[in-house]
Scaffold this motif. Structure first.
Motif, short mmCIF file in Angstrom:
data_model
loop_
_atom_site.label_atom_id
_atom_site.label_comp_id
_atom_site.label_asym_id
_atom_site.label_seq_id
_atom_site.Cartn_x
_atom_site.Cartn_y
_atom_site.Cartn_z
N ASP A 88 0.84 -1.20 0.00
CA ASP A 88 0.00 0.00 0.00
C ASP A 88 0.88 1.26 0.00
O ASP A 88 1.85 1.34 0.76
N PRO A 89 0.56 2.25 -0.84
CA PRO A 89 1.44 3.42 -0.95
C PRO A 89 1.56 4.24 0.32
O PRO A 89 2.53 5.00 0.47
N VAL A 90 0.61 4.09 1.26
CA VAL A 90 0.69 4.88 2.50
C VAL A 90 1.93 4.51 3.31
O VAL A 90 2.37 5.28 4.16
N TRP A 91 2.52 3.36 3.05
CA TRP A 91 3.82 3.06 3.65
C TRP A 91 4.81 4.19 3.39
O TRP A 91 5.68 4.47 4.21
N ALA A 92 4.69 4.83 2.22
CA ALA A 92 5.66 5.86 1.82
C ALA A 92 5.19 7.28 2.11
O ALA A 92 5.88 8.23 1.76
N LEU A 93 4.02 7.44 2.75
CA LEU A 93 3.55 8.78 3.08
C LEU A 93 4.47 9.41 4.13
O LEU A 93 4.79 8.80 5.15
N ALA A 94 4.88 10.64 3.86
CA ALA A 94 5.72 11.36 4.83
C ALA A 94 4.88 11.73 6.05
O ALA A 94 3.84 12.37 5.91
N ARG A 122 9.55 -2.35 2.68
CA ARG A 122 8.17 -2.09 2.25
C ARG A 122 8.00 -0.66 1.74
O ARG A 122 7.26 -0.42 0.78
N LEU A 123 8.69 0.27 2.37
CA LEU A 123 8.64 1.65 1.88
C LEU A 123 9.20 1.73 0.47
O LEU A 123 8.60 2.36 -0.42
N ASP A 124 10.34 1.10 0.25
CA ASP A 124 10.96 1.13 -1.08
C ASP A 124 10.04 0.51 -2.12
O ASP A 124 9.91 1.03 -3.24
N ARG A 125 9.41 -0.61 -1.77
CA ARG A 125 8.53 -1.26 -2.73
C ARG A 125 7.23 -0.48 -2.94
O ARG A 125 6.67 -0.48 -4.03
N ALA A 126 6.77 0.22 -1.89
CA ALA A 126 5.58 1.08 -2.05
C ALA A 126 5.85 2.18 -3.07
O ALA A 126 4.93 2.62 -3.77
#
Length: 353
Positions: A156-162, A337-341
């Motif tokens: 899920d892209p929210v892994w990468a939300l600042a 997970r952040l990198d893959r998001a």
């Protein structure tokens, strides 16, 4: 370039607002977004973007005529578990955008459950016309594979939300445990009472400060208030309006007990131990992906997870075990997970070339 962003935006749901914030964070800089929103004025003010009423056909039609792209995402839009109207609304908009010649993409989708044949037909038809599809869980990827539709699978892209810090959190005593529950037909008054009593027992045993997080206040505030009324130890109900601050709450949290999908994503991403209460296949998907301890509210045979116990002592003992001995994700696991998001961002960059 102009792109219409279509999702469950402006509806007061913290998880969907986090998806919108992440999508805006990931959009290529040459792209000007027009957001379809349930509260256009609030969306425009919060994110500094153009927003139009999501249910106004003239406004939506005008936005589509001004745009070259249509982004459908993210989250569980194409599902009929909550309403048969969802596939009609989102699938209809996707079809309209395609008929008008816009380049359409499905971004960070969690597809299903689709229990009605008509819902499955409409979802398949709309997705077949997309230039590209990205999904956030293996079940969605498998469904698309069964339909012979290629897709990108990433967390899920929210892994990468600042995330941003929440100053008022630090005025509350530590250690802190977050609770993110929601009203649901399967969370009966009897089950709710068991959970509340278990939280009372858990707090007495640990002396933690309980942080109650109604992710969608119109649906979640009632249960947060019911819990708060019974607690004798330190507690607070927090409702940050910024998705970045909502995620930032979990920076100061030791453990999260969550029903809300994005409460579990945010908590895990910020290094919290997590215990899940599943009410939907999307929650079961993250439980499996992160190997979280969990119970389900589903009927027997509808889930592989153990059923929520019927006595408060069993619940509180399991939470105590997780609090004392559970492990959060490691820094490397979170970074992975952040990198893959961020693959969802690469997907967008490629789509707009």
């Amino acid at each position: 370039m102009r792109a219409v962003l279509c999702g469950y935006y402006g509806m007061g749901n913290g998880g969907d607002e986090a998806l919108l914030a992440t999508l805006l964070q990931m959009l290529p800089s040459p792209v000007t977004p027009i957001v379809l929103s349930g509260n256009p004025a609030e969306t425009a003010q919060r994110y500094g973007v153009e927003a139009v009423e999501r249910k106004s056909l003239p406004a939506v039609w005008s936005a589509l005529r001004q745009s070259q792209f249509f982004i459908w995402g993210g989250g569980s839009l194409m599902q009929d578990a909550t309403s048969a109207i969802n596939p009609l609304y989102y699938g209809g908009l996707m079809q309209l955008a395609q008929l008008m010649g816009l380049k359409t993409v499905a971004w960070a989708q969690g597809i299903g459950p689709l229990r009605r044949p008509s819902s499955r037909w409409l979802a398949r038809l709309a997705l077949r016309g997309c230039e590209g599809i990205s999904v956030r869980d293996r079940a969605s990827a498998q469904l698309l594979s069964d339909w012979n539709l290629p897709c990108l699978l990433a967390p899920d892209p929210v892994w990468a939300l600042a995330s941003k810090p929440v100053p008022q959190l630090w005025n509350l005593p530590a250690p802190r445990v977050a609770v993110a529950l929601r009203a649901h037909p399967q969370l009966s008054p009897e089950r709710q009472e068991v959970i509340i009593q278990a939280l009372v027992n858990f707090q007495k045993a640990t002396q933690v400060c309980l942080i109650l997080l109604p992710f969608q206040p119109i649906k979640d505030r009632g249960i947060a208030d019911a819990i708060a009324a019974r607690l004798t130890g330190p507690h607070a109900i927090l409702t940050p309006t910024s998705p970045q601050q909502l995620k930032g709450v979990f920076r100061g949290i030791e453990m999260t007990i969550g029903m809300r999908f994005h409460a579990l994503v945010m908590a895990a991403a910020e290094g919290c131990r997590c215990f899940a209460i599943s009410y939907d296949p999307k929650v079961e998907q993250i439980v499996q992906a992160l190997d979280l301890p969990a119970w389900t509210l589903a009927q027997p045979g509808e889930s592989t997870l153990p059923a929520l116990p019927s006595d408060a002592s069993t619940l509180s003992q399991a939470w105590l075990q997780c609090y004392a001995n559970g492990d959060p994700l490691s820094a490397d696991q979170i970074q992975s997970r952040l990198d893959r998001a961020l693959m969802h961002q690469d997907f967008l960059i490629e789509a707009f070339q």
